[in-house]
Motif scaffolding. Structure first.
Motif, PDB file in Angstrom:
ATOM      1  N   ASP A 132      -0.263  -6.938  10.947  1.00 47.15           N
ATOM      2  CA  ASP A 132      -0.903  -6.411  12.158  1.00 47.15           C
ATOM      3  C   ASP A 132      -1.051  -4.896  12.088  1.00 47.15           C
ATOM      4  O   ASP A 132      -2.103  -4.344  12.442  1.00 47.15           O
ATOM      5  CB  ASP A 132      -0.103  -6.804  13.405  1.00 47.15           C
ATOM      6  CG  ASP A 132      -0.183  -8.286  13.724  1.00 47.15           C
ATOM      7  OD1 ASP A 132      -1.031  -9.000  13.138  1.00 47.15           O
ATOM      8  OD2 ASP A 132       0.628  -8.740  14.569  1.00 47.15           O
ATOM      9  N   ALA A 133       0.005  -4.223  11.625  1.00 46.46           N
ATOM     10  CA  ALA A 133      -0.047  -2.764  11.534  1.00 46.46           C
ATOM     11  C   ALA A 133      -1.094  -2.316  10.500  1.00 46.46           C
ATOM     12  O   ALA A 133      -1.804  -1.326  10.724  1.00 46.46           O
ATOM     13  CB  ALA A 133       1.334  -2.212  11.182  1.00 46.46           C
ATOM     14  N   LEU A 134      -1.193  -3.046   9.397  1.00 46.10           N
ATOM     15  CA  LEU A 134      -2.207  -2.722   8.392  1.00 46.10           C
ATOM     16  C   LEU A 134      -3.614  -2.899   8.960  1.00 46.10           C
ATOM     17  O   LEU A 134      -4.497  -2.054   8.740  1.00 46.10           O
ATOM     18  CB  LEU A 134      -2.030  -3.594   7.146  1.00 46.10           C
ATOM     19  CG  LEU A 134      -0.824  -3.285   6.267  1.00 46.10           C
ATOM     20  CD1 LEU A 134      -0.612  -4.392   5.236  1.00 46.10           C
ATOM     21  CD2 LEU A 134      -0.997  -1.932   5.567  1.00 46.10           C
ATOM     22  N   ARG A 135      -3.815  -3.979   9.676  1.00 48.85           N
ATOM     23  CA  ARG A 135      -5.138  -4.217  10.261  1.00 48.85           C
ATOM     24  C   ARG A 135      -5.482  -3.148  11.290  1.00 48.85           C
ATOM     25  O   ARG A 135      -6.636  -2.731  11.387  1.00 48.85           O
ATOM     26  CB  ARG A 135      -5.210  -5.621  10.837  1.00 48.85           C
ATOM     27  CG  ARG A 135      -5.175  -6.654   9.689  1.00 48.85           C
ATOM     28  CD  ARG A 135      -5.195  -8.058  10.141  1.00 48.85           C
ATOM     29  NE  ARG A 135      -6.484  -8.370  10.739  1.00 48.85           N
ATOM     30  CZ  ARG A 135      -6.687  -9.398  11.536  1.00 48.85           C
ATOM     31  NH1 ARG A 135      -5.707 -10.215  11.834  1.00 48.85           N
ATOM     32  NH2 ARG A 135      -7.886  -9.630  12.025  1.00 48.85           N
ATOM     33  N   GLU A 141      -8.701  -8.094   6.656  1.00 45.07           N
ATOM     34  CA  GLU A 141      -7.753  -9.174   6.946  1.00 45.07           C
ATOM     35  C   GLU A 141      -7.066  -9.706   5.688  1.00 45.07           C
ATOM     36  O   GLU A 141      -5.835  -9.784   5.640  1.00 45.07           O
ATOM     37  CB  GLU A 141      -8.468 -10.321   7.670  1.00 45.07           C
ATOM     38  CG  GLU A 141      -7.527 -11.439   8.037  1.00 45.07           C
ATOM     39  CD  GLU A 141      -8.201 -12.561   8.805  1.00 45.07           C
ATOM     40  OE1 GLU A 141      -7.530 -13.582   9.019  1.00 45.07           O
ATOM     41  OE2 GLU A 141      -9.380 -12.426   9.166  1.00 45.07           O
ATOM     42  N   LEU A 142      -7.827 -10.067   4.672  1.00 46.42           N
ATOM     43  CA  LEU A 142      -7.227 -10.635   3.469  1.00 46.42           C
ATOM     44  C   LEU A 142      -6.340  -9.616   2.752  1.00 46.42           C
ATOM     45  O   LEU A 142      -5.228  -9.940   2.323  1.00 46.42           O
ATOM     46  CB  LEU A 142      -8.297 -11.181   2.514  1.00 46.42           C
ATOM     47  CG  LEU A 142      -7.762 -11.848   1.243  1.00 46.42           C
ATOM     48  CD1 LEU A 142      -6.806 -13.003   1.582  1.00 46.42           C
ATOM     49  CD2 LEU A 142      -8.913 -12.328   0.381  1.00 46.42           C
ATOM     50  N   ASP A 143      -6.806  -8.378   2.643  1.00 41.83           N
ATOM     51  CA  ASP A 143      -5.989  -7.347   2.004  1.00 41.83           C
ATOM     52  C   ASP A 143      -4.687  -7.128   2.777  1.00 41.83           C
ATOM     53  O   ASP A 143      -3.622  -6.946   2.184  1.00 41.83           O
ATOM     54  CB  ASP A 143      -6.760  -6.028   1.900  1.00 41.83           C
ATOM     55  CG  ASP A 143      -7.839  -6.062   0.827  1.00 41.83           C
ATOM     56  OD1 ASP A 143      -7.932  -7.063   0.081  1.00 41.83           O
ATOM     57  OD2 ASP A 143      -8.606  -5.074   0.740  1.00 41.83           O
ATOM     58  N   ALA A 144      -4.777  -7.166   4.105  1.00 43.67           N
ATOM     59  CA  ALA A 144      -3.581  -6.983   4.936  1.00 43.67           C
ATOM     60  C   ALA A 144      -2.587  -8.122   4.727  1.00 43.67           C
ATOM     61  O   ALA A 144      -1.382  -7.893   4.612  1.00 43.67           O
ATOM     62  CB  ALA A 144      -3.975  -6.876   6.411  1.00 43.67           C
ATOM     63  N   VAL A 145      -3.090  -9.349   4.651  1.00 46.90           N
ATOM     64  CA  VAL A 145      -2.221 -10.509   4.435  1.00 46.90           C
ATOM     65  C   VAL A 145      -1.525 -10.408   3.081  1.00 46.90           C
ATOM     66  O   VAL A 145      -0.299 -10.569   2.978  1.00 46.90           O
ATOM     67  CB  VAL A 145      -3.022 -11.833   4.540  1.00 46.90           C
ATOM     68  CG1 VAL A 145      -2.198 -13.011   4.048  1.00 46.90           C
ATOM     69  CG2 VAL A 145      -3.491 -12.063   5.961  1.00 46.90           C
ATOM     70  N   VAL A 146      -2.291 -10.125   2.038  1.00 45.93           N
ATOM     71  CA  VAL A 146      -1.717 -10.060   0.692  1.00 45.93           C
ATOM     72  C   VAL A 146      -0.718  -8.909   0.592  1.00 45.93           C
ATOM     73  O   VAL A 146       0.400  -9.079   0.081  1.00 45.93           O
ATOM     74  CB  VAL A 146      -2.832  -9.932  -0.377  1.00 45.93           C
ATOM     75  CG1 VAL A 146      -2.247  -9.643  -1.745  1.00 45.93           C
ATOM     76  CG2 VAL A 146      -3.679 -11.202  -0.401  1.00 45.93           C
ATOM     77  N   ALA A 147      -1.076  -7.742   1.088  1.00 46.40           N
ATOM     78  CA  ALA A 147      -0.173  -6.588   1.020  1.00 46.40           C
ATOM     79  C   ALA A 147       1.106  -6.860   1.809  1.00 46.40           C
ATOM     80  O   ALA A 147       2.206  -6.524   1.344  1.00 46.40           O
ATOM     81  CB  ALA A 147      -0.877  -5.339   1.539  1.00 46.40           C
TER      82      ALA A 147
END
Length: 191
Positions: A132-135, A141-147
């Protein structure tokens, strides 16, 4: 100068860990924990909702620290640098006291399926906070999930290492994140 005495919360945690180790989580009642700590059952419930929370208390604080770490990363930082900032931020909550009781806590959790499930849910909460913080920082979305998932893997590996070796959790977590990223790179080269 007087000797340090643990506060009621600390006494309850220590009593619970000892009882869980001695007789098992399932066989330990709140009343026994309070009695071992020299406190009342009502005092227990002023500090914890149930006996499970003795093992998972402070999760909300760590979750908030992770999110704040991402939010506080320098402007222009990439997603993995923001994840590293989250791991560094959470180190403030990982005290020597926590490390001292960590192996006993881990053993209790490993011995009980309900507690293992609760630990897994805690990790999902950590990943969600980081994602959530990354987004919010503009990461897709996908980069945030993977990271976020890579960050939680580094956190988990770092926590286990830190329990064994001690030292600065931030440095341990940084090394673990680097190792996780090396493994990802190795997997890509193997294709």
């Amino acid at each position: 100068m007087g000797r340090w005495e643990p506060d009621a919360r600390e006494r309850l945690v220590l009593a619970a860990l000892d009882l869980f180790s001695e007789q098992g989580y399932e066989n330990t009642a709140v009343a026994q924990i309070a009695e071992r700590a020299g406190l009342t059952k009502s005092t227990f419930f002023r500090h914890f909702r149930d006996k499970r929370e003795v093992l998972f208390g402070g999760q909300e604080v760590l979750t908030e620290m992770l999110g704040n770490g991402v939010a506080g990363a320098p402007e222009g930082a990439g997603p993995l640098a923001m994840v590293e900032a989250a791991l560094v931020a959470v180190s403030a909550g990982l005290t020597e006291e926590r490390r001292a009781h960590g192996p006993q806590r881990s053993a209790v959790i490993a011995s009980n399926p309900e507690l293992r499930e609760r630990e897994a849910l805690k990790m999902v909460g950590f990943a969600t906070a980081v994602e959530d913080a990354l987004r919010e920082r503009g990461v897709s979305e996908l980069d945030a999930v993977v990271a976020a998932e890579l960050g939680v893997l580094a956190f988990t590996r770092g926590y286990t290492t830190w329990l064994k070796t001690g030292g600065d959790f931030a440095e341990v977590a940084r090394r673990q994140l680097a190792e996780v990223l090396e493994a990802v790179d190795s997997l890509q080269r193997a294709e």
